[in-house]
Design a protein around this motif. Structure first.
Motif, PDB file in Angstrom:
ATOM      1  N   ALA A   1      49.535  18.892  17.214  1.00  8.92           N
ATOM      2  CA  ALA A   1      48.145  19.094  16.817  1.00  8.92           C
ATOM      3  C   ALA A   1      47.246  19.265  18.040  1.00  8.92           C
ATOM      4  O   ALA A   1      46.315  20.088  18.041  1.00  8.92           O
ATOM      5  CB  ALA A   1      47.673  17.914  15.969  1.00  8.92           C
ATOM      6  N   CYS A   2      47.542  18.510  19.096  1.00 11.12           N
ATOM      7  CA  CYS A   2      46.745  18.592  20.324  1.00 11.12           C
ATOM      8  C   CYS A   2      46.879  19.975  20.950  1.00 11.12           C
ATOM      9  O   CYS A   2      45.880  20.570  21.389  1.00 11.12           O
ATOM     10  CB  CYS A   2      47.215  17.515  21.298  1.00 11.12           C
TER      11      CYS A   2
ATOM     12  N   HIS B   1      45.029  22.464  18.783  1.00 15.26           N
ATOM     13  CA  HIS B   1      43.592  22.235  18.895  1.00 15.26           C
ATOM     14  C   HIS B   1      43.024  22.893  20.156  1.00 15.26           C
ATOM     15  O   HIS B   1      41.846  23.283  20.192  1.00 15.26           O
ATOM     16  CB  HIS B   1      43.345  20.723  18.942  1.00 15.26           C
ATOM     17  N   SER B   2      43.861  23.016  21.185  1.00 13.39           N
ATOM     18  CA  SER B   2      43.377  23.452  22.493  1.00 13.39           C
ATOM     19  C   SER B   2      43.299  24.956  22.665  1.00 13.39           C
ATOM     20  O   SER B   2      42.729  25.432  23.661  1.00 13.39           O
ATOM     21  CB  SER B   2      44.302  22.903  23.585  1.00 13.39           C
TER      22      SER B   2
ATOM     23  N   PRO C   1      32.974  16.187  18.067  1.00 16.26           N
ATOM     24  CA  PRO C   1      33.559  16.890  16.910  1.00 16.26           C
ATOM     25  C   PRO C   1      32.484  17.693  16.171  1.00 16.26           C
ATOM     26  O   PRO C   1      31.301  17.322  16.151  1.00 16.26           O
ATOM     27  CB  PRO C   1      34.081  15.741  16.032  1.00 16.26           C
TER      28      PRO C   1
ATOM     29  N   LEU D   1      40.125  13.233  21.390  1.00 14.56           N
ATOM     30  CA  LEU D   1      39.946  14.333  20.447  1.00 14.56           C
ATOM     31  C   LEU D   1      40.040  13.881  18.997  1.00 14.56           C
ATOM     32  O   LEU D   1      39.891  14.702  18.090  1.00 14.56           O
ATOM     33  CB  LEU D   1      40.993  15.424  20.715  1.00 14.56           C
TER      34      LEU D   1
ATOM     35  N   HIS E   1      33.775  14.891  24.368  1.00 15.25           N
ATOM     36  CA  HIS E   1      34.118  15.683  23.198  1.00 15.25           C
ATOM     37  C   HIS E   1      33.208  15.303  22.020  1.00 15.25           C
ATOM     38  O   HIS E   1      33.023  14.118  21.702  1.00 15.25           O
ATOM     39  CB  HIS E   1      35.581  15.472  22.780  1.00 15.25           C
TER      40      HIS E   1
ATOM     41  N   HIS F   1      44.612  12.404  23.074  1.00 15.80           N
ATOM     42  CA  HIS F   1      44.642  12.305  21.606  1.00 15.80           C
ATOM     43  C   HIS F   1      43.489  11.460  21.092  1.00 15.80           C
ATOM     44  O   HIS F   1      42.805  11.829  20.131  1.00 15.80           O
ATOM     45  CB  HIS F   1      45.963  11.701  21.145  1.00 15.80           C
TER      46      HIS F   1
ATOM     47  N   ILE G   1      42.736  12.734  17.374  1.00 16.72           N
ATOM     48  CA  ILE G   1      43.980  13.203  16.768  1.00 16.72           C
ATOM     49  C   ILE G   1      44.875  12.002  16.457  1.00 16.72           C
ATOM     50  O   ILE G   1      45.117  11.157  17.334  1.00 16.72           O
ATOM     51  CB  ILE G   1      44.710  14.188  17.701  1.00 16.72           C
TER      52      ILE G   1
ATOM     53  N   ASP H   1      32.071  22.390  22.329  1.00 22.79           N
ATOM     54  CA  ASP H   1      32.873  21.226  21.977  1.00 22.79           C
ATOM     55  C   ASP H   1      32.717  20.066  22.954  1.00 22.79           C
ATOM     56  O   ASP H   1      33.038  18.925  22.619  1.00 22.79           O
ATOM     57  CB  ASP H   1      34.358  21.619  21.918  1.00 22.79           C
TER      58      ASP H   1
END
Length: 270
Positions: free
Chosen positions: A239-240, A243-244, A265, A227, A263, A224, A229, A78
């Motif tokens: 969500a963060c 996600h982690s 995606p 990533l 990062h 955020h 988000i 990632d």
């Protein structure tokens, strides 16, 4: 207290360390030598009696005991290109915590200005080869006993004053341990119980001062954005955090890689 020369890859700072017979003060210089895969340490004579402890703290400051291969095995897919990226630590957990509080929610330059004023007003004088490095960072006892008016005169707003003094009193009284030996979960809970210190600051302190490899400031806006988000603040935070989970137990390193723009995606990977 400290200075950086990016061109020469050098870092200097004043130091106060406990030892047999009392405190030892002085200064250190670090030079990063990537071609030789090492950090060169120069310590002043006053620190020689505590040299083993100083070396240990420098290793923590530079995160020299990290295992890049183990970390990249979890994060590499990632965050490609981040192998070897370290999490900067701290020589003194209290200093790191105070500087983190001063950084909420102002610019880095403003936080540096406030920290400089605080050190000039409450830090002890120390002699170094560089006349601009002339103060030790204030002790917890000095800031615990400072008057709110004296802190306010430096430009520190009341909420930050309360947080700094609560930190100082907790450390001075032994209720709060900000060393790498402290229990992260307990310390984070204690920090968040102090006025003016939320989850972001507590996790940031755990990441750097406690050397916790799995800290995760889920409410960080920059995280955020890095990533991708979106949504309301509360939805982004949830969500963060979700996600982690696949980056445990190296989420502190994921933070650094995300802040560094590494990062990638899944849909954009070659």
């Amino acid at each position: 207290v400290d200075a950086i020369d990016l061109e020469q890859r050098r870092y200097w700072r004043t130091v106060r360390l406990p030892g047999a017979g009392g405190e030892h003060t002085g200064w250190i210089g670090l030079r990063f030598e990537p071609e030789r895969h090492r950090v060169w340490l120069h310590a002043s004579d006053g620190l020689l009696p505590v040299l083993p402890g100083l070396i240990w703290r420098v290793r923590a400051l530079c995160d020299l005991d990290a295992d890049p291969m183990a970390i990249d095995a979890v994060l590499g897919a990632d965050f490609p290109g981040g192998a070897g990226l370290r999490v900067p630590g701290a020589l003194d957990g209290f200093e790191l915590a105070v500087r983190a509080v001063l950084g909420q929610p102002v610019t880095v330059a403003a936080a540096r200005t406030l920290a400089g004023r605080l050190v000039t007003r409450f830090g002890e004088a120390v002699s170094t080869p560089d006349p601009t490095l002339n103060r030790l960072f204030p002790t917890p006892w000095a800031l615990a006993e400072a008057s709110p008016d004296a802190l306010g005169q430096l430009g520190i707003v009341r909420q930050r004053q309360a947080a700094i003094q609560a930190l100082a009193r907790a450390v001075a009284g032994g209720a709060l341990d900000l060393s790498p030996h402290a229990d992260p979960a307990r310390t984070i809970d204690t920090l968040q119980g102090l006025p003016g210190i939320g989850a972001w600051t507590a996790h940031y302190i755990a990441m750097r001062a406690l050397r916790w490899p799995d800290a995760w400031p889920a409410g960080d806006v920059a995280l955020h954005h890095a990533l991708g988000i979106e949504g309301s603040p509360r939805a982004r935070e949830r969500a963060c955090d979700a996600h982690s989970q696949r980056w445990r137990p190296w989420r502190s390193y994921a933070v650094l890689r995300a802040w560094s723009g590494l990062h990638t995606p899944p849909g954009t990977r070659p």
